[in-house]
Motif scaffolding. Sequence first.
Motif, PDB file in Angstrom:
ATOM      1  N   ALA A   3      32.609  27.778  36.101  1.00  0.00           N
ATOM      2  CA  ALA A   3      32.979  29.026  36.777  1.00  0.00           C
ATOM      3  C   ALA A   3      31.944  30.221  36.739  1.00  0.00           C
ATOM      4  CB  ALA A   3      34.347  29.675  36.329  1.00  0.00           C
ATOM      5  N   ASP A 113      34.749  33.059  44.957  1.00  0.00           N
ATOM      6  CA  ASP A 113      35.696  32.778  43.875  1.00  0.00           C
ATOM      7  C   ASP A 113      35.192  33.162  42.559  1.00  0.00           C
ATOM      8  OD1 ASP A 113      37.389  31.641  45.626  1.00  0.00           O
ATOM      9  OD2 ASP A 113      36.532  29.422  45.300  1.00  0.00           O
ATOM     10  N   ASP A 160      36.948  42.940  40.810  1.00  0.00           N
ATOM     11  CA  ASP A 160      38.450  42.216  40.667  1.00  0.00           C
ATOM     12  C   ASP A 160      39.154  43.041  39.501  1.00  0.00           C
ATOM     13  OD1 ASP A 160      38.260  40.118  42.493  1.00  0.00           O
ATOM     14  OD2 ASP A 160      36.693  39.101  41.151  1.00  0.00           O
TER      15      ASP A 160
END
Length: 185
Positions: A3, A113, A160
């Motif tokens: 990630a 993402d 985010d």
Amino acid sequence: MGALIVLTGPSGVGKGTLLRSLIQRHSELYLSISVTTRSPRPGEVDGKNYYFVSRSAFERMVANGELLEWAEFAGNLYGTPRQAVEEHIRDGRRIILEIELQGARQIRKNFPDALQIFILPPSLLELEYRIRSRAQDSEEAITRRLQRARTEIAAADEFDICIVNDDFAKALDRIETTLFAAAAC
């Protein structure tokens, strides 16, 4: 699972200090080492804190597509080496980028993402105090950093998660909760 995590916030907000503590507590996280044209600050080591390069070398890296993102900040160029980040993600590692707003926006386009976290100061006055306390910048550089901070803070809602660094331990806990809650999803 690999990630990409982006940590952004104005200069002087405490990103580096938070990240050093986070990496000490979680060895499974990898901090990407950026390339910069600025001079090393006292105690910084080439290849550990940054890769320090000339402006011409940096410009060659941009032209050759070797940087995942790059930006100019306070008269210096900063960027993220593409190959290392992509290899760590392919190998299943979680890699953190400590970058400025312009770079974070580039990452958002290339890696939608990626988890994007913005670190906020408790106030602009506190941010100015922190920058001046470092005693590493000229008055002109401080003025530029504070002007840039206003622009960056105005863009915090693009991220985010926003975390106010008014209490170091609480800010660090919030980052940990965010990272490890996101990993469980």
